[in-house]
Design a protein around this motif. Structure first.
Motif, short mmCIF file in Angstrom:
data_model
loop_
_atom_site.label_atom_id
_atom_site.label_comp_id
_atom_site.label_asym_id
_atom_site.label_seq_id
_atom_site.Cartn_x
_atom_site.Cartn_y
_atom_site.Cartn_z
N ARG A 127 -2.03 5.03 6.81
CA ARG A 127 -0.73 5.58 7.22
C ARG A 127 0.27 5.54 6.08
N LEU A 128 0.26 4.48 5.27
CA LEU A 128 1.15 4.44 4.11
C LEU A 128 0.84 5.60 3.16
N ASP A 182 4.98 2.88 9.59
CA ASP A 182 5.97 3.90 9.27
C ASP A 182 7.23 3.27 8.69
N ASP A 183 7.67 2.17 9.30
CA ASP A 183 8.85 1.47 8.79
C ASP A 183 8.58 0.91 7.41
N GLU A 214 -0.58 8.46 3.92
CA GLU A 214 -0.15 9.71 4.56
C GLU A 214 1.35 9.92 4.44
N LYS A 215 2.09 8.81 4.41
CA LYS A 215 3.55 8.89 4.31
C LYS A 215 4.04 8.98 2.86
N ALA A 270 6.54 2.13 5.16
CA ALA A 270 6.53 3.25 4.21
C ALA A 270 7.95 3.65 3.82
N GLU A 271 8.81 3.80 4.80
CA GLU A 271 10.18 4.21 4.51
C GLU A 271 10.93 3.14 3.72
#
Length: 345
Positions: A192-193, A291-292, A195-196, A294-295
């Protein structure tokens, strides 16, 4: 003061033995694993290791016969049972266990691996464990007599900021790094990281087992790292990630103290332990989910000044927290002195 240190001659066990030497103890370091035949680990993990305790006891008896020590410390203790402890106690009046893992859960996540340890636990004079929710009660139920709980520790010598050479820069430089073994859930998190859009580097063992490995493969830089290589790969990153082992009920881990000690900005799960150890957004940054994370990483990568300020503040906080091996070693020595003088068990 003479210390009989029973533990692996590698990794953090070796670092802790060296810390006892640095504070002035005369240390004899023996590895119980060197006394066992090949493939002892599957034997322990799958069958509970029948006979291992006796093999370790016999081997230790040959190595320490006739010697006397002020105390003994068993690091981990997964292969040191009552028979081995009897041999150790003939050489040292006080025997301490230090275990950074979590063999106290009922049932433990690696149930058979800890069979020997569970039989030995009531025979230790002091059991030292890493802080987790309810750990003291779990230890007491398992038979621990005198209990101490501590934060995980970095090492004053191994985990210190070191300016990298040009060769090390080219080898270890990265934007965001995770150093650790693959386990269930970590592959999906890393995927996921990626992908982000997080510029990720992964170092550690068993990542080929991840279902997501086809995606992760270009980002896996090396296998297991120790010592100077481990330190340099974290020092060479702008941000270093912490992931926890939920099966162990971890709320912080060794990375939680090693990364700030090395001087790199740390991005870790938002847990009560991390919030107690570091001021959020001042000494470390925290996340809730991939997600958090990654941001948070992307924002920090875009602000060099803020990232360095956080890294420097986290480094200073590591000293204020006292999360270092020599401090742990002195704490254990002080408690042994208390036991010798009749302190309450």
């Amino acid at each position: 003061m003479r210390l009989l240190y029973i533990g692996a001659e590698s990794g953090t066990s070796l670092q802790r033995a060296a810390a006892f030497r640095r504070i002035g103890l005369d240390v004899l370091h023996l590895s119980p694993y060197a006394l066992l035949p090949p493939h002892w680990a599957p034997w322990l993990n799958r069958a509970g290791g029948p006979g291992i305790d006796r093999l370790v006891a016999n081997g230790l008896g040959r190595r320490i016969v006739g010697q006397r020590f002020n105390l003994a410390l068993v690091d981990c203790g997964d292969v040191v049972g009552p028979a081995a402890l009897n041999v150790i106690r003939k050489a040292a009046p006080i025997v301490v266990n230090y275990n950074a893992d979590n063999p106290y859960l009922d049932p433990p996540p690696e149930r058979l691996r800890w069979s020997i340890f569970h039989r030995a636990l009531p025979h230790y004079d002091l059991a030292v464990a890493v802080r987790r929710d309810g750990i003291e009660e779990m230890m007491a139920r398992r038979g621990a007599r005198r209990i101490d709980t501590i934060w995980q520790c970095a090492d004053e010598v191994v985990h210190r900021p070191l300016p990298p050479t040009l060769e090390e820069k080219s080898r270890w430089l990265s934007e965001v790094v995770f150093v650790g073994t693959w386990m269930s859930g970590r592959g999906a998190f890393m995927a996921r990281l990626i992908e982000k859009g997080v510029p990720l580097a992964i170092h550690g063992s068993r990542w080929k087992r991840a279902p997501e490995y086809p995606l992760l493969r270009p980002f896996v830089r090396s296998d297991h790292l120790e010592g100077a290589d481990y330190t340099q790969v974290i020092a060479g990153a702008k941000i270093a990630l912490v992931l926890l082992n939920d099966q162990n009920a971890d709320l912080h881990t060794t990375r939680s103290v090693e990364i700030p000690a090395i001087g790199t900005a740390m991005c870790a799960p938002r847990t009560p332990h991390h919030q107690q150890l570091y001021k959020e957004c001042e000494e470390a940054v925290f996340f809730d989910g991939a997600d958090d994370c990654a941001e948070t990483c992307k924002r920090l990568l875009a602000d060099d000044s803020r990232r360095q300020t956080i890294a420097d503040a986290g480094h200073r906080r590591s000293f204020a927290n006292g999360t270092y091996n020599e401090i742990l070693a002195r704490r254990i020595v002080d408690q042994v002195a208390d036991i010798k003088h009749g302190g309450v068990r």
